[in-house]
Structure formats: structure tokens, C-alpha cells
Design a protein around this motif. Structure first.
Motif, PDB file in Angstrom:
ATOM      1  N   ALA A 154       0.807  -1.221   0.000  1.00 19.51           N
ATOM      2  CA  ALA A 154       0.000   0.000   0.000  1.00 19.51           C
ATOM      3  C   ALA A 154       0.840   1.272   0.000  1.00 19.51           C
ATOM      4  CB  ALA A 154      -0.926  -0.010   1.210  1.00 19.51           C
ATOM      5  N   THR A 155       2.105   1.197   0.426  1.00 18.83           N
ATOM      6  CA  THR A 155       2.887   2.421   0.634  1.00 18.83           C
ATOM      7  C   THR A 155       4.163   2.516  -0.198  1.00 18.83           C
ATOM      8  OG1 THR A 155       4.076   1.406   2.507  1.00 18.83           O
ATOM      9  CG2 THR A 155       2.045   2.617   3.008  1.00 18.83           C
ATOM     10  N   HIS A 156       4.546   1.451  -0.892  1.00 19.68           N
ATOM     11  CA  HIS A 156       5.819   1.476  -1.616  1.00 19.68           C
ATOM     12  C   HIS A 156       5.774   2.502  -2.750  1.00 19.68           C
ATOM     13  CE1 HIS A 156       9.368   0.195  -3.795  1.00 19.68           C
ATOM     14  NE2 HIS A 156       9.687  -0.553  -2.762  1.00 19.68           N
ATOM     15  N   PRO A 157       6.788   3.379  -2.850  1.00 21.08           N
ATOM     16  CA  PRO A 157       6.731   4.453  -3.852  1.00 21.08           C
ATOM     17  C   PRO A 157       6.822   3.965  -5.290  1.00 21.08           C
ATOM     18  CG  PRO A 157       8.876   4.416  -2.745  1.00 21.08           C
ATOM     19  CD  PRO A 157       7.989   3.478  -1.984  1.00 21.08           C
ATOM     20  N   LEU A 158       7.345   2.773  -5.518  1.00 23.99           N
ATOM     21  CA  LEU A 158       7.484   2.270  -6.891  1.00 23.99           C
ATOM     22  C   LEU A 158       6.291   1.441  -7.349  1.00 23.99           C
ATOM     23  CD1 LEU A 158      11.266   1.281  -6.964  1.00 23.99           C
ATOM     24  CD2 LEU A 158      10.172   3.407  -7.708  1.00 23.99           C
TER      25      LEU A 158
END
Length: 271
Positions: free
Chosen positions: A74-78
Motif C-alpha cells: 500500500a505504501t511502496h513508492p514504486l
């Protein structure tokens, strides 16, 4: 008898609505009101989503273990979270209620409508596997149609690939013995999903089964759809026509997560 009928009606008035949508509860209550005794028997047979205590405990433990992974997704920038078309909103809402997995962008999807074409492509991908082949099917059988797949799986296991096959114990009840003979001493790990038991507390409801049709290869290539690992004409007088999709991209990691969860529930091994 009349007193018993009214006792059933009154008691079920409190039991049936518990944790059920209003529409479902209303349907059950109407059935029990007009046919109390038959309605009660039907409710006891298929009205409760009863899993064995072992499965319930394992599912609770699985949710706890998966929280870090779900947070990572849910939060990974890629990781791309696509904007869905408006008409897909209701579908996405249903999907999120079933499982808390986000919609991921950047996938390639190939629709395969012919069973033979799917089988040929699956074998090509298995032959290219370098680390793992994970498969889950409601129905699987070692027959002339699936033999090339089992040969490819056997070759993969021989070169060090982790090959795991999860098969529903009710859906494949007639074929499980033959399956075990076929994969014996091949390195293929065969596990029965939601196994049957004569002990009531250890047995799940007969119609609550694992109906998945999943293949995940190296965590990079995935298949899902309606095709089981069996000849399409395995029932006399019928030829099943199924659809599968071949997936490449981030969504394959979510399929892998689903398989890991099923494997943990059955094997107590968190991959």
C-alpha cells in the motif's frame, strides 16, 4: 409438533441475523418461518460458514503475518496505484471486501480461450522456471492430457525448482490416490487443501472448498481463470470450455501472496 415449530421460529429469529447481510438473513428467516423443521435442517447443513477450528486459527494467524506485506504494497513508492474507470468502481469495492489487496498497475494480460493453447504455454513457462512453481487447483488428475505438465514439473523439480501443488480434497477426491502415485519420488510437493475428516470438529463444511485455479512461476508469471488441471472431457458427455489469463507484472506478486496464504493454512509453513 406445533410448539416445536414455534420454538424454532423464535430461536432462529435471533440466531440467523447474526453477522449476515439483511437480504441473506431475510431469505433464511422466510424459509424457516414457512417450513421450520426442513428449514432448520437445511440451515444446519449449509447455512453456517463453518470451517474447522484448525482452519479458523490458521486464518487468524495468517492475517497477522501478512499485515507487513499488505502495508508494503500500500505504501511502496514504486508501486503504481492506477485510477480506475468509473464503471469499475463497484467491482473494485467487492474485490476489496473479499481481500485487502490493492489494484496494481503495469501488468500485461493475455487471454487464453483454448485449453490446448493454455497447456502448451504453461509447459513453456514451467520449463523456464528457475526457483519456484506454485499451483493450486480445485480439480487435478494425472491423465493423458495433463501428463506433459507433470513431466515438465518433474524436470523442474529435478533441477532444483521448488514445485508445490495444492489440490482441493473434495474436488479431487476421486483422483487423489492417482495423483499421489504420479508425483511420488519426483520432488513435487502435493498437499490436499481443506482435507476431509471423520471428526466433526476437524472437518470443514463439504461445500466450502478451495476453488482456486492458480499457477505462479518464479513470482513473475501467473495464470488464473476457470481451467482445472484435468482433461476438458473428463465427464462423460461433456466438454468444458474454460478461460485462463496469463499475467506478467506486479499482480503476480499478489497471486503469490494468495498461494502463500493457502499453503500456510494447510502446511503451517510460511514461505
Amino acid at each position: 409438533y406445533v410448539i416445536a415449530e414455534w420454538v424454532i421460529r423464535l430461536v432462529m429469529l435471533f440466531i440467523v441475523p447474526w453477522r449476515r447481510p439483511p437480504s441473506t438473513a431475510t431469505a433464511w428467516l422466510l424459509l424457516i418461518y414457512f417450513w421450520p423443521v426442513p428449514g432448520l435442517l437445511i440451515y444446519l447443513l449449509v447455512g453456517r460458514s463453518r470451517l474447522s477450528r484448525r482452519h479458523r486459527d490458521k486464518l487468524s494467524e495468517l492475517k497477522r503475518r501478512l499485515l507487513p506485506t499488505l502495508g508494503h504494497l500500500a505504501t511502496h513508492p514504486l508501486i503504481a496505484m492506477p485510477t480506475l474507470p468509473a464503471e469499475m468502481g463497484p467491482v473494485a469495492q467487492i474485490s476489496r471486501r473479499v481481500a485487502p489487496l490493492p489494484e496494481l498497475g503495469g501488468n500485461a494480460v493475455t487471454l487464453i480461450g483454448a485449453s490446448d493453447q493454455w497447456l502448451r504455454q504453461l509447459i513453456v513457462d514451467i520449463e523456464a522456471a528457475s526457483s519456484s512453481v506454485h499451483m493450486a487447483f480445485y480439480i487435478a488428475r494425472a491423465d493423458d492430457y495433463t501428463e506433459p505438465v507433470f513431466q515438465a514439473l518433474e524436470r523442474a523439480a529435478a533441477r532444483g525448482v521448488e514445485v508445490r501443488l495444492l489440490v482441493d480434497d473434495v474436488g479431487s477426491a476421486d483422483f487423489m490416490r492417482g495423483l499421489r502415485r504420479r508425483v511420488s519420488d519426483t520432488g513435487i510437493q502435493l498437499v490436499a487443501a481443506m482435507p476431509r475428516s471423520r471428526l466433526w470438529r476437524r472437518s470443514s463444511r463439504f461445500d466450502l472448498r478451495n476453488h482456486r485455479k492458480l499457477v505462479i512461476i518464479d513470482g513473475r508469471v501467473g495464470y488464473t481463470g476457470s481451467q482445472n488441471l484435468i482433461s476438458p472431457d473428463f465427464r462423460e458427455g461433456l466438454v468444458y470450455e474454460d478461460l485462463m489469463v496469463r499475467l506478467v507484472g506486479p499482480v503476480v506478486l499478489e497471486l503469490q501472496l494468495v498461494f502463500v496464504g493457502d499453503w500456510f493454512v494447510e502446511q503451517e509453513e510460511f514461505l
